[in-house]
Design an enzyme around this catalytic site. Structure first.
Site, PDB file in Angstrom:
ATOM      1  N   ASP A  35       0.861  -1.188   0.000  1.00 40.32           N
ATOM      2  CA  ASP A  35       0.000   0.000   0.000  1.00 40.32           C
ATOM      3  C   ASP A  35       0.897   1.237   0.000  1.00 40.32           C
ATOM      4  O   ASP A  35       1.829   1.324   0.799  1.00 40.32           O
ATOM      5  CB  ASP A  35      -0.901  -0.027   1.249  1.00 40.32           C
ATOM      6  CG  ASP A  35      -2.034   0.981   1.163  1.00 40.32           C
ATOM      7  OD1 ASP A  35      -1.759   2.174   0.928  1.00 40.32           O
ATOM      8  OD2 ASP A  35      -3.193   0.579   1.333  1.00 40.32           O
ATOM      9  N   VAL A 100     -10.918   2.640  -3.350  1.00 44.11           N
ATOM     10  CA  VAL A 100     -10.545   2.045  -4.642  1.00 44.11           C
ATOM     11  C   VAL A 100     -11.511   0.890  -4.890  1.00 44.11           C
ATOM     12  O   VAL A 100     -11.618  -0.028  -4.058  1.00 44.11           O
ATOM     13  CB  VAL A 100      -9.086   1.545  -4.642  1.00 44.11           C
ATOM     14  CG1 VAL A 100      -8.755   0.892  -5.977  1.00 44.11           C
ATOM     15  CG2 VAL A 100      -8.112   2.702  -4.373  1.00 44.11           C
ATOM     16  N   HIS A 104     -10.310  -5.822  -2.495  1.00 43.47           N
ATOM     17  CA  HIS A 104      -8.978  -6.033  -1.919  1.00 43.47           C
ATOM     18  C   HIS A 104      -9.086  -6.193  -0.409  1.00 43.47           C
ATOM     19  O   HIS A 104     -10.044  -5.720   0.210  1.00 43.47           O
ATOM     20  CB  HIS A 104      -8.030  -4.874  -2.249  1.00 43.47           C
ATOM     21  CG  HIS A 104      -8.548  -3.533  -1.844  1.00 43.47           C
ATOM     22  ND1 HIS A 104      -9.457  -2.825  -2.596  1.00 43.47           N
ATOM     23  CD2 HIS A 104      -8.303  -2.767  -0.750  1.00 43.47           C
ATOM     24  CE1 HIS A 104      -9.732  -1.685  -1.996  1.00 43.47           C
ATOM     25  NE2 HIS A 104      -9.049  -1.621  -0.866  1.00 43.47           N
TER      26      HIS A 104
HETATM   27  P1  5GP Z   1      -9.774   1.183   0.392  1.00 41.61           P
HETATM   28  O1  5GP Z   1     -10.144   2.455   1.075  1.00 41.61           O
HETATM   29  O2  5GP Z   1     -10.373   1.166  -0.984  1.00 41.61           O
HETATM   30  O3  5GP Z   1     -10.024  -0.048   1.185  1.00 41.61           O
HETATM   31  O4  5GP Z   1      -8.200   1.210   0.279  1.00 41.61           O
HETATM   32  C1  5GP Z   1      -7.484   1.588  -0.839  1.00 41.61           C
HETATM   33  C2  5GP Z   1      -6.039   1.559  -0.434  1.00 41.61           C
HETATM   34  O5  5GP Z   1      -5.275   1.713  -1.599  1.00 41.61           O
HETATM   35  C3  5GP Z   1      -5.622   2.678   0.534  1.00 41.61           C
HETATM   36  O6  5GP Z   1      -5.052   2.102   1.692  1.00 41.61           O
HETATM   37  C4  5GP Z   1      -4.610   3.492  -0.272  1.00 41.61           C
HETATM   38  O7  5GP Z   1      -3.544   3.922   0.528  1.00 41.61           O
HETATM   39  C5  5GP Z   1      -4.158   2.517  -1.321  1.00 41.61           C
HETATM   40  N1  5GP Z   1      -3.794   3.110  -2.595  1.00 41.61           N
HETATM   41  C6  5GP Z   1      -4.407   4.143  -3.233  1.00 41.61           C
HETATM   42  N2  5GP Z   1      -3.814   4.393  -4.415  1.00 41.61           N
HETATM   43  C7  5GP Z   1      -2.819   3.472  -4.537  1.00 41.61           C
HETATM   44  C8  5GP Z   1      -1.850   3.226  -5.557  1.00 41.61           C
HETATM   45  O8  5GP Z   1      -1.782   3.889  -6.578  1.00 41.61           O
HETATM   46  N3  5GP Z   1      -0.978   2.200  -5.339  1.00 41.61           N
HETATM   47  C9  5GP Z   1      -1.018   1.435  -4.193  1.00 41.61           C
HETATM   48  N4  5GP Z   1      -0.106   0.464  -4.094  1.00 41.61           N
HETATM   49  N5  5GP Z   1      -1.909   1.661  -3.208  1.00 41.61           N
HETATM   50  C10 5GP Z   1      -2.803   2.661  -3.380  1.00 41.61           C
END
Ligand code: 5GP
Length: 142
Positions: A35, A100, A104
């Site tokens: 992340d 996102v 995941h």
């Molecule tokens: P969600 O809120 O959808 O569960 O988590 C999305 C996660 O993706 C967040 O922890 C954020 O830090 C991570 N994230 C967002 N953009 C990117 C990216 O471009 N690359 C990676 N590796 N992680 C990302």
């Protein structure tokens, strides 16, 4: 009704290799990478290759292979960082904190008395992510 899956989301781009990531694991069904805004050292994301927004629209056949890798990564991050425990997190739709929209699971090593940093907070330096990815790969035996 569930919203449609958007193949332009950032994890779909990472899965297609269109944008870089620090990958620590890949098989036929699942990829795991660091992340970029970790909530703690070694914060890893485990992502099925099959497209779905989240758990609400996923094919149940996704979960077996996905959680087999979640377990592998949980064991590896605990070993890699000598952690006391491991937190799993998984968000579904904006009200839950999802940002996102490709399914995941967050795998985060935990240390006694150390709180998590904010969700989607500060970007980590690429060299730190690369070093941590190397430690996890070593713990996975890759
Ligand atoms: P969600 O809120 O959808 O569960 O988590 C999305 C996660 O993706 C967040 O922890 C954020 O830090 C991570 N994230 C967002 N953009 C990117 C990216 O471009 N690359 C990676 N590796 N992680 C990302």
């Amino acid at each position: 009704m569930a919203e449609a899956y958007d193949p332009g989301n950032i994890f779909a781009k990472i899965l297609r290799g269109e944008i870089p990531s620090h990958r620590i694991y890949e098989d036929d069904a699942v990829v795991a990478f660091m992340d970029v805004m970790p909530q703690g050292v070694g914060h890893t994301l485990v992502v099925p290759k099959a497209p779905s927004r989240n758990i609400l629209d996923a094919d149940p056949a996704t979960f077996g292979p996905l959680f087999a890798v979640v377990q592998k990564v949980a064991v590896a991050v605990k070993k890699a960082f000598n952690a006391d425990g491991v937190t799993l997190m998984q968000f579904n739709e904006p009200a839950s904190g999802q940002t996102v929209y490709h399914l995941h699971v967050h795998v985060i090593p935990r240390f006694d008395g150390v709180p998590l940093k904010p969700h989607s907070g500060q970007m980590e330096k690429p060299e730190v992510l690369a070093e941590n990815a190397g430690k996890i790969r070593a713990a996975l035996g890759n």
